[in-house]
Scaffold this motif. Structure first.
Motif, short mmCIF file in Angstrom:
data_model
loop_
_atom_site.label_atom_id
_atom_site.label_comp_id
_atom_site.label_asym_id
_atom_site.label_seq_id
_atom_site.Cartn_x
_atom_site.Cartn_y
_atom_site.Cartn_z
N LEU A 21 0.99 -0.58 0.05
CA LEU A 21 0.15 0.18 -0.05
C LEU A 21 1.11 1.35 -0.60
CD1 LEU A 21 -3.09 -0.95 2.45
CD2 LEU A 21 -2.81 -1.00 -0.31
N PHE A 25 6.90 10.53 -0.33
CA PHE A 25 5.79 10.49 0.21
C PHE A 25 4.53 9.25 -0.07
CE2 PHE A 25 7.88 14.39 -0.76
CZ PHE A 25 8.08 15.37 0.93
N GLY A 26 3.42 9.56 1.45
CA GLY A 26 2.52 8.91 1.79
C GLY A 26 2.15 8.24 2.77
N GLU A 27 0.78 7.88 3.03
CA GLU A 27 0.38 7.84 3.95
C GLU A 27 -0.69 6.49 4.11
OE1 GLU A 27 -0.97 10.82 7.44
OE2 GLU A 27 -2.69 9.62 6.65
N CYS A 28 -0.60 5.44 5.03
CA CYS A 28 -1.58 4.71 5.17
C CYS A 28 -1.72 4.14 6.50
CB CYS A 28 -1.00 3.29 4.74
SG CYS A 28 -2.32 2.30 4.07
N ILE A 29 -3.68 4.38 7.17
CA ILE A 29 -4.07 3.72 8.33
C ILE A 29 -4.83 2.22 8.10
CG2 ILE A 29 -5.51 3.95 10.41
CD1 ILE A 29 -4.38 7.54 9.45
N VAL A 30 -4.64 1.30 9.02
CA VAL A 30 -5.20 0.30 8.60
C VAL A 30 -5.40 -0.06 9.84
CG1 VAL A 30 -4.39 -2.78 8.28
CG2 VAL A 30 -3.73 -0.60 6.78
N LYS A 31 -6.82 -0.68 9.99
CA LYS A 31 -6.97 -1.69 11.54
C LYS A 31 -7.24 -3.05 11.59
CE LYS A 31 -10.73 -2.00 14.69
NZ LYS A 31 -12.38 -1.51 14.30
N TRP A 43 -3.86 -0.54 14.89
CA TRP A 43 -3.94 0.11 14.10
C TRP A 43 -2.36 0.23 13.81
CZ3 TRP A 43 -8.14 3.58 12.40
CH2 TRP A 43 -9.46 3.54 13.24
N LEU A 62 -11.58 5.49 12.29
CA LEU A 62 -10.85 5.63 12.00
C LEU A 62 -10.52 7.43 11.94
CD1 LEU A 62 -8.36 6.06 9.53
CD2 LEU A 62 -10.40 6.36 8.18
N GLN A 63 -11.79 8.92 12.45
CA GLN A 63 -11.72 9.63 12.88
C GLN A 63 -10.74 10.35 13.45
OE1 GLN A 63 -15.85 10.92 12.73
NE2 GLN A 63 -14.89 13.23 12.99
N HIS A 107 -7.15 9.23 13.54
CA HIS A 107 -6.43 10.80 13.68
C HIS A 107 -6.56 11.13 14.39
CE1 HIS A 107 -5.97 10.59 8.77
NE2 HIS A 107 -7.01 10.29 9.14
N TYR A 161 5.52 15.38 10.12
CA TYR A 161 4.87 16.79 9.65
C TYR A 161 5.95 17.09 8.80
CZ TYR A 161 0.11 16.05 10.91
OH TYR A 161 -0.56 15.73 11.40
N PHE A 162 6.66 16.11 8.07
CA PHE A 162 7.57 17.40 7.18
C PHE A 162 8.94 17.84 7.43
CE2 PHE A 162 9.40 18.38 3.01
CZ PHE A 162 8.04 18.33 2.37
N ARG A 196 0.36 18.07 -1.41
CA ARG A 196 0.19 17.60 -0.43
C ARG A 196 0.43 18.67 0.82
NH1 ARG A 196 2.34 12.35 -1.60
NH2 ARG A 196 0.75 10.83 -2.16
N SER A 221 -2.74 2.67 -3.79
CA SER A 221 -2.79 1.78 -3.21
C SER A 221 -2.94 2.34 -1.58
CB SER A 221 -1.35 0.76 -3.04
OG SER A 221 -0.66 2.11 -3.44
N LEU A 260 -7.68 1.90 4.27
CA LEU A 260 -8.28 1.05 5.01
C LEU A 260 -8.57 0.52 6.40
CD1 LEU A 260 -6.06 -1.14 2.49
CD2 LEU A 260 -8.45 -0.24 2.20
N LEU A 306 -9.27 -2.52 8.71
CA LEU A 306 -9.71 -4.37 8.07
C LEU A 306 -10.82 -4.37 9.92
CD1 LEU A 306 -5.89 -5.63 7.50
CD2 LEU A 306 -8.17 -4.53 5.70
N LEU A 353 -12.97 13.95 7.51
CA LEU A 353 -13.99 14.24 9.01
C LEU A 353 -14.41 15.69 9.29
CD1 LEU A 353 -9.62 13.81 10.46
CD2 LEU A 353 -11.94 12.64 10.97
#
Lengths: 507, 715
Positions: A425, A432-438, A444, A468-469, A472, A491-492, B548, B667, B671, B673, B700
């Motif tokens: 993912l 750069f990129g971000e992904c949140i998965v539960k 998390w 998800l909210q 964050h 934050y970069f 971004r 991707s 998600l 799960l 949000l």
């Protein structure tokens, strides 16, 4: 010709074998792998002499050497590599770092083959899936590749490029392979969190600019006074502070120092009545009072370092330690006792002062990480900085639980999801990129990639995030307050994420 | 390095007809002819002279002028001083008035002008201070003090009067004369090597001078056992009047015979008549060491001016010479009055560090010091030694910045000394120096960088703010040295302070060493330079990342959006163009932008055909499903649940960005799960795919999205 550096490797792990039998943090690689081999395909070209391509073959201890199988395995690997190369364009070749590789997944095993030295050598490793399951180890192909490549790099560090060695003396080459990898694989431990073995980095010691400059100035003086010293490395405790060796060699060297050499000397230091004022040499002859030539049995180890033009230079590794500070000098001329005496005179006077100054500076800066109730991995490929809550030092006293007192152990399914998320993912080529998965048990997983840096957060169910909210806001309010440095990273902006002390949170 | 007579004059040599006096208040030679009837001349070194004529009423013993030059004092009688008012014009018949000592048995030993209208008589049994009023032509007793003394010496800059008391005249009693008061300082004994041959301390063996901001009494000590070793003892007078003077330094002379002492520019110069040499001491080279050897022995050189006055090769070190502090040499028989000058830059000192330290202690040697330092660095002087020099330099500069505290209460007596002019080499000077060295051919850049680092280190230890341009020179030097590894570490360890120009410099070095880009951008972030970051990212073609970042910092405005579109039209393929434009269009809403935007809009519509868009939509929907049935976490029994595509061209069109050229873009969507390893794609919105972070934030804010996700069972 080449004396073995492995007496420095020998039996330094004895202390914490017991500690690591505890499941969930580290696994012995020897429990997981089926085989590891080094093959030289050109040597087995002639019919009937196929087995000659096998330079080294590691199997589970206790298994009798089986030449037929070795020949088969290496032949299969060679065939796979050649076959796939024939059916794919040059551009589509898979590379891990600079090394072309092939993954092969079977029902029972996961295999990786890596070609090194322009295809002269083929290295392969095979993980047993059932064994991995038994040990709750998650097979993650990129990690397997990293493990294989690291093994090669470690060998190259001590013996130089394989092809040069093989041409010089094939019998000795095979002996050394046998000796080196036999020990290497019997001792190597892998983290149950595979990403930790995938990210090849070092742990830097955070420090303020002013004391850092003092180190830098002292090292510049060392270099000036002893022109034979071509490169240097400076460690405090087991963390890196300064290096002038190539980045390509740094992780291997760091591992050798922190996992082998320093723990050995630490044990000696703990013994009463061995403390000496000033400092002492950890490598090379112990008796410096005479001027006898240094014989092989007490010579400091030889290492092969990458030079500016990608070639290799042979260096002697002299390691000097005082209090908690360790300085490694890479000497590209012959080492004499006189040289070591002179260096001792210089370093013995300066290093203790420097060490206590760093110690003071670190203690006043206060520990940068507050106790956190979640796991994290932070890796910056550009500086090679790797930090994590999973371990402090994997090899100094096993698993330390200093920063993770009440943290629930990470279940294997989470390891799995972290790897999957990271691999599938997040785009490897993007900065750069971000992904949140539960995860199904309410873990998390947050993976952020900002300006090349990677931050992986593993929030346990105790975190209690309903949506998800919420995730964050919780990450904002809790995680980054616990890890102010990492917040800025994410934050970069990395104020002093890797090195310095924390800064006030940006409003 | 010692030149005699750059300032020199001749005067009428002492003879039966004329007497000469030295006026220490004004540094003038006074020639009296015929006891004044033939004329009295005061001559200064600068050639300024003053002539007058007085009546011959007896032999003149002392002749001095007041500091203002308006009253001359001459002593003819043992118990009286005559004052002559010097009016401009007629100096033939000057008005005189006389002041007789107040104590009956008092005999005048010395008179000293303290101010322009105050004079003190030192008599055999006391001090008498008088106000002299030239207008009224009278004088008035202000103060008397009974104290017996053998001889006295006066140090005018501090209004310090030193009386020699005691049996051996070796107990010094200092007084400060201030505001008509005598302030008695603690007396102290001077060791002069008392012996049978030398029972008393003599006036000529004692010198008072201001050295490195303190007043010292320098006394020659002759060895008691053999006369071969003599030394000069330096007693430091404490600024606190209640503290006695302390023997602080011993200057080892190792010679015997006649000595003359000068103190010039904080150097103690001891002239030795027999060996015709001068020993130079600089206590500033090691203030903590109490015993000093001469660090340099040299001989005087006559200046051309002196030669023109006194003949081609004037004899130097003659026994007839009389020397006065600070730097005066008088040969009464030759009639030569000359001053001594120290030329520090001509000092021959082999040891570079010693030489630099010596030069740094001198006044007005900044240029010499900088030049010498530059040479030393170019010659690759050892770092440790350079460090020593730099440390002293920084220290001096810091001390020179501290304002000199003047007593807040001017009525209180204080021991004042001459202002010390410290060398002040600023960071500007050093940067200039480094830049000059850098441009020199055949120098070692890495050595130069080490020197700079040593300098920065010294500044940092003293918590002095390092100027940004010093860092810039450092970075440039490291680049020239090719030592990027070191540069990167220095930046990571915050040795180099943040600034926007520095950040730009680092970003521009990316081509030479790629990790510096990250460091540069980090620095911009720390500086809070949003616009600059976007600029840098756009210039690199990282349009997505730039947007971004803008979204994260809530400042995507029209100008930025247009910049982004401009950049993507320049660098991007149609996929990227499409995605970026769609995003911007969405952000824009119903706002009207400008023609430039309209141009992009027209282009945008031509990017894909209707068919392509529909095909892509289908493909995306399937590839997405496939993707999430991953071999690791998902079991084959898992039910894939996906939100159906929402109607509307905008959302379906945006999915085009998932085309093969950017397989990973999709991707990064978030998600969830759930417990049954059932995948629910919570958000499947267009911009979510391209801008996952942004989408999440919007999610949000959007109340519609907080409800339960609509699910469609595809099992």
């Amino acid at each position: 010709m080449l004396q073995s550096p492995l007496r420095y490797l020998s039996s330094s792990y004895g202390n914490y074998t017991a500690a690591t039998t505890h499941r969930g943090a580290l696994c012995l690689i020897s429990d997981l792998i089926d085989y590891f081999f080094v093959a030289h395909p050109l040597s087995g070209r002639r019919e009937g002499e196929e087995h000659k391509r096998v330079m080294y073959f590691y199997t589970q201890p206790g298994t009798p050497p089986d030449k037929t199988r070795q020949t088969e395995v290496t032949g299969f690997a060679e065939a796979i590599v050649n076959f796939m190369n024939d059916f794919s364009d040059k551009e589509n070749q898979n590379f891990e770092g600079d090394f072309p590789y092939r993954d092969v997944m079977t029902d029972k095993t996961a295999q990786v083959y890596v070609q090194v030295e322009h295809g002269e050598f083929l290295l392969g490793i095979s993980f047993d899936k059932q064994a991995s399951k038994n040990f709750e180890y998650t097979i993650f192909m990129p990690t397997l590749r990293s493990v294989l490549i690291e093994a090669y790099k470690m060998f190259k560090l001590f013996f130089g490029p394989m092809e040069d060695f093989r041409r010089a003396d094939e019998t000795l080459f095979q002996q050394r392979l046998d000796y080196f990898f036999g020990r290497y694989f019997s001792q190597l431990r892998l983290f149950n969190m595979p990403l930790l073995n995938h990210f090849i980095g070092v742990d830097f010691q955070p420090l303020n600019g002013t004391p850092f400059l003092t180190i830098e100035t002292l090292l510049a003086e060392v270099k000036e006074d002893f022109p034979a010293v071509s490169k240097m490395l400076f460690l405090y405790q087991d963390k890196l502070l300064y290096y002038s060796v190539s980045k390509a060699d740094l992780p291997s060297l760091y591992r050798y120092l922190t996992e082998n050499l320093l723990p050995m000397s630490l044990r000696a230091e703990l013994e009463p009545n061995t403390r000496v004022p000033g400092g002492k040499w950890l490598t090379g002859p112990t008796d410096l009072q005479n001027d006898l030539p240094i014989t092989l049995d007490c010579s400091p180890p030889t290492v092969f370092l990458t030079a500016a033009d990608e070639s290799y230079e042979e260096h002697k590794l002299l390691v000097y330690r005082s209090l908690n500070a360790t300085i490694c000098l890479f000497v590209n001329t012959e080492v004499t006792r006189l040289m070591m005496r002179n260096m001792d005179g210089f370093l013995g006077a300066e290093l203790p002062k420097l060490a206590s100054m760093i110690g003071e500076s670190i203690s006043t800066e206060n520990s940068e990480l507050r106790v956190s109730d979640f796991h994290y991995i932070y890796y910056n490929p550009s500086s090679l900085s790797l930090r994590t809550s999973f371990h402090q030092s994997p090899l100094v006293g096993g698993i330390t639980s200093k920063n993770t007192p009440q943290l629930p152990a990470v279940p294997q399914s989470v390891h799995n999801i972290v790897c999957e998320t990271y691999d599938r993912l997040l785009e490897a080529s993007e900065d750069f990129g971000e992904c949140i998965v539960k995860e199904s048990r309410d873990w998390w997983i947050v993976i952020k990639k900002v300006n090349e840096r990677i931050l992986v957060l593993l929030l346990p169910p105790t975190f209690n995030i309903p949506s998800l909210q919420e995730a964050h806001s919780r990450i904002e309010n809790h995680v980054f307050i616990s890890l102010p440095k990492l917040k800025t990273a994410v934050y970069f902006s990395v104020m002093l994420t890797e090195y310095g002390k924390p800064l006030p949170l940006p409003s | 390095m010692l030149t005699l007579g750059d300032e020199s004059i001749s005067f009428e040599a002492s003879s039966s007809l004329s007497d000469n006096f030295y006026d220490n208040t004004n540094c003038k030679v006074c020639t009296v002819r015929g006891n004044g009837s033939m004329g009295v001349t005061f001559k200064g070194l600068k050639g300024d002279s003053c002539n007058l004529r007085i009546k011959d009423v007896g032999k003149i013993k002392i002749a001095k002028i007041s500091p203002s030059g308006r009253v001359a004092s001459v002593q003819r009688n043992e118990n009286a001083v005559d004052f002559i008012v010097l009016e401009s014009g007629d100096r033939e018949n000057c008005i005189e008035f006389t002041q007789v000592v107040s104590s009956r048995s008092g005999l005048i030993r010395q008179v000293e002008w303290i101010t322009s209208n105050q004079i003190v008589f030192i008599t055999n049994n006391g001090l008498e201070l008088y106000d002299v009023n030239e207008e009224k032509r009278n004088s008035k007793l202000v103060k008397t003090l009974n104290v017996a003394s053998d001889w006295s010496t006066c140090y005018h800059p501090s209004r310090l009067l030193l009386l020699a008391t005691g049996v051996n005249a070796a107990t010094m009693q200092p007084f400060i004369i201030h505001h008509g008061q005598f302030t008695r300082l603690k007396p102290f004994a001077v060791d002069f090597g008392c012996s049978n041959s030398k029972k008393k301390l003599l006036e000529r063996d004692v010198t008072v001078s201001s050295i490195y901001g303190s007043i010292y009494v320098l006394a020659l000590r002759y060895s008691t056992r053999d006369s071969s070793t003599s030394d000069l003892l330096m007693y430091k007078l404490s600024a606190d009047v209640n503290q006695p003077a302390k023997l602080t330094y011993t200057l080892v002379l190792g010679l015997t015979g006649m000595f003359g002492i000068h103190v010039i520019d904080n150097l103690v110069i001891v002239h030795h008549q027999l060996s015709r040499s001068s020993l130079i001491f600089d206590i500033g080279l090691d203030l903590n060491n109490s015993a000093h050897q001469p660090f340099l022995t040299t001989s005087l050189v006559a200046s051309s001016r002196l030669c023109s006055i006194a003949g081609q090769s004037p004899s130097l070190y003659t026994p007839s010479w009389v020397m006065f502090t600070p730097n005066v040499v008088i040969d009464p028989f030759m009639g030569i009055f000359a001053s001594l000058k120290v030329n520090p830059e001509k000092a021959i000192i082999e040891d570079t560090v010693l030489r630099l330290r010596f030069l740094m202690n001198r006044t007005n040697q900044k240029i010499t010091v900088l030049n010498e330092l530059s040479t030393a660095i170019r010659d690759r002087l050892k770092l440790r030694l350079i460090q020593q020099v730099l440390e002293i330099m920084v220290e001096k500069n810091a001390v020179s910045k501290i304002p000199i505290l003047r007593p807040s209460d001017p009525t209180r007596s204080q021991l004042l000394c001459e202002d010390l002019q410290l060398l002040s080499i600023e960071q500007d000077d050093m940067v200039h120096l480094f830049v000059n060295i850098k441009e020199h051919p055949n120098i070692s850049y890495s050595h130069l960088a080490s020197v700079m680092l040593a300098y920065i280190s010294i500044l940092k230890v003293r918590e002095i703010t390092v100027q940004p341009y010093l860092y810039e020179v450092l970075v440039n030097t490291l680049v020239l040295a090719g030592d990027f590894l070191k540069l990167h570490q220095l930046i990571n360890y915050k040795v180099v302070s943040d600034s926007k120009p520095m950040a730009y410099l680092l970003v521009s070095l990316e081509a030479k060493y790629s990790p510096l880009f990250q460091s540069g951008v980090d620095m911009l972030v720390r500086e809070g330079a949003t616009d600059e970051i976007v600029e840098v990212l756009l210039a690199k073609g990282n349009v997505t990342d730039a947007l971004r970042y803008l979204e994260n910092h809530g400042s995507l405005d029209r100008a930025n959006a247009l910049k982004a579109l401009d950049a993507i039209w320049q660098y991007g393929d149609r996929v990227h163009k499409y995605g970026i434009f769609a995003h911007c269009a969405e952000k824009k809403g119903k706002q009207v932008w400008n023609e430039q935007y309209e141009k992009f809009s027209a282009d945008f519509k031509r990017l894909y055909s209707e068919e392509e868009i529909i095909d892509a939509e289908k493909e995306v929907a399937f590839s997405k499903m496939r993707k999430f049935i991953s071999p690791g976490a998902a079991s084959s029994r898992s039910r894939l649940v996906q939100e159906p595509p929402r109607p509307g061209a905008a959302s379906s069109r945006s999915r085009l960005v998932q085309e093969p050229p950017r397989p990973g873009a999709a991707s990064s969507c978030p998600l969830i799960l759930d417990t049954n390893t059932r995948y629910e794609i919570v958000k499947n919105d267009s911009s979510l795919i391209l801008f996952p972070v942004i989408a999440q934030f919007r999610q949000l804010q959007d109340p519609r999205l907080t409800r339960e996700p609509r699910v469609a069972n595809v099992e």
